[in-house]
Design a protein around this motif. Sequence first.
Motif, short mmCIF file in Angstrom:
data_model
loop_
_atom_site.label_atom_id
_atom_site.label_comp_id
_atom_site.label_asym_id
_atom_site.label_seq_id
_atom_site.Cartn_x
_atom_site.Cartn_y
_atom_site.Cartn_z
N TYR A 1 0.76 -1.19 0.05
CA TYR A 1 -0.07 -0.01 -0.05
C TYR A 1 0.80 1.20 -0.02
O TYR A 1 2.02 1.15 0.48
CB TYR A 1 -0.87 0.19 1.19
N VAL A 2 0.27 2.35 -0.39
CA VAL A 2 1.00 3.80 -0.37
C VAL A 2 0.02 4.57 0.06
O VAL A 2 -1.27 4.69 -0.51
CB VAL A 2 1.64 4.07 -1.77
N ASN A 3 0.59 5.63 0.94
CA ASN A 3 -0.37 6.62 1.47
C ASN A 3 -0.18 7.89 0.33
O ASN A 3 1.08 8.34 -0.06
CB ASN A 3 0.00 6.88 2.80
N ALA A 4 -1.25 8.40 -0.10
CA ALA A 4 -1.11 9.42 -1.37
C ALA A 4 -0.89 10.65 -0.41
O ALA A 4 -1.88 11.80 -0.44
CB ALA A 4 -2.44 9.44 -1.99
N LEU A 5 0.23 10.85 -0.03
CA LEU A 5 0.50 12.20 0.69
C LEU A 5 1.66 12.93 0.12
O LEU A 5 2.61 12.12 -0.33
CB LEU A 5 0.77 11.96 2.00
N SER A 6 1.83 14.21 0.21
CA SER A 6 2.91 15.04 -0.33
C SER A 6 3.85 15.05 0.70
O SER A 6 3.84 14.55 1.86
CB SER A 6 2.29 16.47 -0.55
N MET A 7 5.12 15.60 0.39
CA MET A 7 6.15 15.58 1.65
C MET A 7 5.39 16.62 2.69
O MET A 7 5.50 16.09 3.83
CB MET A 7 7.24 16.32 1.15
N ASP A 8 4.76 17.58 2.35
CA ASP A 8 4.35 18.51 3.74
C ASP A 8 3.36 17.80 4.30
O ASP A 8 3.42 17.79 5.91
CB ASP A 8 3.78 19.94 3.20
N GLU A 9 2.50 16.74 3.82
CA GLU A 9 1.56 16.19 4.21
C GLU A 9 1.95 15.13 5.19
O GLU A 9 1.25 14.78 6.26
CB GLU A 9 0.40 15.82 3.48
N THR A 10 2.97 14.58 4.76
CA THR A 10 3.76 13.37 5.44
C THR A 10 4.41 14.02 6.74
O THR A 10 4.23 13.43 7.68
CB THR A 10 4.71 12.79 4.73
N VAL A 11 5.12 15.13 6.52
CA VAL A 11 5.63 15.85 7.74
C VAL A 11 4.46 16.01 8.75
O VAL A 11 4.59 15.68 9.80
CB VAL A 11 6.31 16.95 7.43
N GLN A 12 3.24 16.50 8.23
CA GLN A 12 2.17 16.87 9.24
C GLN A 12 1.80 15.64 10.03
O GLN A 12 1.45 15.47 11.06
CB GLN A 12 1.24 17.72 8.42
N ALA A 13 1.83 14.51 9.17
CA ALA A 13 1.27 13.17 9.73
C ALA A 13 2.39 12.83 10.83
O ALA A 13 1.79 12.19 11.79
CB ALA A 13 1.06 12.34 8.40
N VAL A 14 3.44 12.82 10.45
CA VAL A 14 4.54 12.42 11.43
C VAL A 14 4.36 13.11 12.92
O VAL A 14 4.48 12.74 13.94
CB VAL A 14 6.06 12.62 11.04
N GLU A 15 3.96 14.57 12.68
CA GLU A 15 3.83 15.30 13.89
C GLU A 15 2.43 14.74 14.54
O GLU A 15 2.73 14.73 15.82
CB GLU A 15 3.55 16.71 13.55
#
Length: 261
Positions: A19-33
């Motif tokens: 699977y892959v989450n359809a996130l941009s780099m900025d969205e991924t950083v926000q998800a990690v936070e």
Amino acid sequence: MKMSAEIEIGKRYHILNTYVNALSMDETVQAVEKIIKRGVPTQHVVVNALKVNLMIDDKQLLNIVNSCPLINADGASIVWAAKHLGVPLKERVTGIDLFQNLIKLANDKEYKVYLFGAKEEIVVTVKRILEKQYPNLHIVGYRNGYFTEADEPEIVKNISESGADMMFVAFSSPKKEYWINKYLKQLNIPFVMGVGGSFDVIAGVTNRAPLWMQNHGLEWFYRFIQEPRRLWKRYIIGNFKFVRLIYAEKYRLKSGGTING
């Protein structure tokens, strides 16, 4: 499939056996936070053609990767596959670029960081470079990646007592996936990410491809021409196998199959 942190971040799409989450780099950083704030130990992975190929025969790796709540498309091969299979990935989120973005996040938000892996002189150099680049960065611990199985309980204990918010593990695949999965709960760190050879790049031991090659999905070729004898099987045979799988999957979908979201 049940995910380790019992959460799902963003829309998740099926590509072959993963699977892959359809996130941009900025969205991924926000998800990690969000993961860090939640405080539940969570394993992060990136996928590429090599890992997809490995997971065909390695069911343990398959289960580990697919149980992670956040999976990014590291390889240009995954982005290419997504286009052919109608999966709306926003962009490629490479492991090393995400690592560097998360170090900046740690500096800005005062998150504590633990660095684990590579040779002693390399991890020490990475620590020094990052602390010089980010004056507010708080690296609460570091360790090289050379140890025996007998050393692991003490290593895990020391890491868990560091109070880190995020940990970066510079092992190769699938060793890093196995190791993080084995000790994730004991480490008691909200966000744990495998970063492969990223420490070597930061330390200047190895070089990334020029930006134009990165932008055209040719990083694999840059690595290949540097070490053709070691990497020919991974990139020539492996990429051919991956492309064949994608076209077979595309044919299956045209014949009436569906992509699982």
